[in-house]
Scaffold this active site. Structure first.
Site, PDB file in Angstrom:
ATOM      1  N   HIS A 141       9.403 -10.887 -15.559  1.00  0.00           N
ATOM      2  CA  HIS A 141      10.245 -11.882 -14.883  1.00  0.00           C
ATOM      3  C   HIS A 141      10.832 -11.416 -13.562  1.00  0.00           C
ATOM      4  CE1 HIS A 141      13.465  -9.384 -16.359  1.00  0.00           C
ATOM      5  NE2 HIS A 141      14.353 -10.112 -15.710  1.00  0.00           N
TER       6      HIS A 141
HETATM    7  N1  UDP Z   1      15.522 -10.798 -24.148  1.00  0.00           N
HETATM    8  C1  UDP Z   1      15.620 -11.713 -25.177  1.00  0.00           C
HETATM    9  N2  UDP Z   1      14.660 -12.693 -25.255  1.00  0.00           N
HETATM   10  C2  UDP Z   1      13.617 -12.796 -24.375  1.00  0.00           C
HETATM   11  C3  UDP Z   1      13.525 -11.838 -23.348  1.00  0.00           C
HETATM   12  C4  UDP Z   1      14.506 -10.865 -23.242  1.00  0.00           C
HETATM   13  O1  UDP Z   1      16.526 -11.650 -26.001  1.00  0.00           O
HETATM   14  O2  UDP Z   1      12.810 -13.714 -24.511  1.00  0.00           O
HETATM   15  C5  UDP Z   1      16.564  -9.785 -24.044  1.00  0.00           C
HETATM   16  C6  UDP Z   1      16.052  -8.368 -24.055  1.00  0.00           C
HETATM   17  O3  UDP Z   1      15.908  -7.911 -25.363  1.00  0.00           O
HETATM   18  C7  UDP Z   1      17.136  -7.620 -23.294  1.00  0.00           C
HETATM   19  C8  UDP Z   1      17.593  -8.637 -22.303  1.00  0.00           C
HETATM   20  O4  UDP Z   1      17.188  -9.908 -22.782  1.00  0.00           O
HETATM   21  O5  UDP Z   1      18.220  -7.301 -24.131  1.00  0.00           O
HETATM   22  C9  UDP Z   1      16.954  -8.307 -20.998  1.00  0.00           C
HETATM   23  O6  UDP Z   1      17.046  -9.326 -20.180  1.00  0.00           O
HETATM   24  P1  UDP Z   1      16.068  -9.537 -18.961  1.00  0.00           P
HETATM   25  O7  UDP Z   1      14.788  -8.884 -19.235  1.00  0.00           O
HETATM   26  O8  UDP Z   1      16.125 -10.993 -18.671  1.00  0.00           O
HETATM   27  O9  UDP Z   1      16.856  -8.835 -17.768  1.00  0.00           O
HETATM   28  P2  UDP Z   1      16.952  -7.370 -17.201  1.00  0.00           P
HETATM   29  O10 UDP Z   1      17.304  -6.439 -18.312  1.00  0.00           O
HETATM   30  O11 UDP Z   1      15.660  -7.068 -16.530  1.00  0.00           O
HETATM   31  O12 UDP Z   1      18.069  -7.473 -16.207  1.00  0.00           O
END
Ligand code: UDP
Length: 358
Positions: free
Chosen positions: A207
């Site tokens: 994403h």
């Molecule tokens: N996550 C979730 N469902 C999904 C995708 C991600 O619960 O379909 C959780 C994942 O386990 C983690 C968090 O969302 O705890 C991460 O978010 P994301 O990947 O959107 O953002 P980033 O960490 O890259 O800022």
């Protein structure tokens, strides 16, 4: 004492859950502002329900805008709320536009800011997250670092001389995994729904803007995932932004595409998968904490200790590198959880806020 917490995006809901409970325990009143950055059921409501996060007191409903417009509107609205609520401090998480807007609104009103997940650096200023985290750190009064690398980064940037306090309580995501794993085991039906109970599969997410907004990157990653899927099923909960870009660039992802899942389902996918491929920040750590190797589909990571520990490899969006990493690490297991504290970061944060003499 009253604290205003700024939340807006999925990873922040997950990080805030344990801290909310801990604040309540130490007797700090918490007022939650949901900026609306992530607004749909799968990316917002499900986390509040499953993780029993208190309902937001304010919902600003600001979303689907460019970075400038989104951050600007949040800044204005958060300032209004802070002027009404007059909190003793503002608590922000991570590296999103909501984080930066919340911190900036507070700092300009001379309200102390506490930043959870401070000190992380990817050293890539092309990433919007890097801009948000550096600026937020600089205007924070308490910097809660998840790792010793984060503390070192701040010291190297001269934060030792600024009027701020640096602490290392550990990573609140460890708290979340510890607390919710058993609940997830009981409540989630995702494996049965996908027909994956007892089966071998790989978990992927995608994403980040450096991939979604670049058709060449998106195509290279899709090609690698499609190839892996031909030998081991790849499950990919698809972020709505990625879905839009795949459609507009006519890129085909021939894997098991599902809607974004709740945290319980994600924990089950993590626990039972063979390995993780992701460009997410949070998921890299969750893979490690779930004993899984992670192939990182980015050019850098702010979680460098994972790479040093041999739990993560950076491939960027290169089909050949991704496939070579998959071949090399497909059976690797991770057997330690030592990098991110003890899973009690939230309690340490709440206690520190309670005794703070701002
Ligand atoms: N996550 C979730 N469902 C999904 C995708 C991600 O619960 O379909 C959780 C994942 O386990 C983690 C968090 O969302 O705890 C991460 O978010 P994301 O990947 O959107 O953002 P980033 O960490 O890259 O800022």
């Amino acid at each position: 004492m009253k604290i205003v917490t700024i939340l807006g995006a999925r990873p922040q809901f997950i990080k805030a859950a344990a801290v909310s409970r801990a604040l309540n325990k130490v007797g700090i009143e918490e007022c939650i502002i949901h900026t609306g950055q992530h607004f749909d059921k799968n990316m917002s409501d499900v986390f509040f329900t499953e993780m029993e996060i208190p309902a937001p007191h304010y919902n600003l409903e600001i979303h689907s805008l460019g970075h400038g417009a989104m951050t600007g509107r949040m800044l204005e609205k958060v300032e209004e709320v802070l002027t009404t609520e007059k909190p003793g401090a503002v608590l922000v998480y991570g590296d999103t536009n909501s984080t930066l807007a919340g911190a900036l609104a507070a700092a300009k009103l001379r309200i102390p800011v506490a930043h959870v997940e401070a000190g992380l650096r990817s050293f890539n200023m092309d990433m919007p997250e890097e801009i948000n985290r550096i600026l937020t750190d600089r205007i924070s009064t308490i910097l809660f670092c998840p790792t010793s690398t984060a503390v070192k980064n701040l010291k190297a940037e001269g934060f030792g001389k600024f009027n701020c306090r640096i602490e290392q309580p550990g990573d609140v995501m460890f708290d979340a995994i510890k607390y919710y794993s058993q609940k997830a085991e009981k409540a989630s039906t995702i494996l049965a729904t996908l027909g994956l109970s007892g089966k071998d599969f790989v978990l992927a997410t995608l994403h980040r803007e450096e991939n979604t907004n670049n058709p060449a990157h998106l195509r290279a990653i899709a090609e690698a995932l499609n190839t892996i899927h031909a030998s081991v099923p790849v499950v990919l909960p698809l972020h709505p932004r990625t879905r839009n870009y795949l459609t507009s660039h006519r890129i085909q992802l021939k894997v098991i595409l599902i809607d974004p899942v709740g945290y319980f389902d994600m924990l089950m996918l993590l626990r039972h998968c063979r390995l993780v491929l992701t460009d997410s920040g949070g998921l890299q750590k969750e893979a490690y904490l779930s004993g899984k190797f992670c192939i990182t589909l980015r050019a850098q990571t702010e979680w460098v200790e994972l790479v040093k520990a041999g739990a993560n490899v950076i491939t960027g969006a290169h089909t050949k590198k991704i496939l070579a990493a998959f071949k090399k690490y497909r059976s690797k297991k991770i057997t330690t959880k030592a990098l991110y504290g003890n899973g009690d970061a939230a309690v340490k944060i709440a206690k520190s806020l309670k005794i703070s003499n701002w």
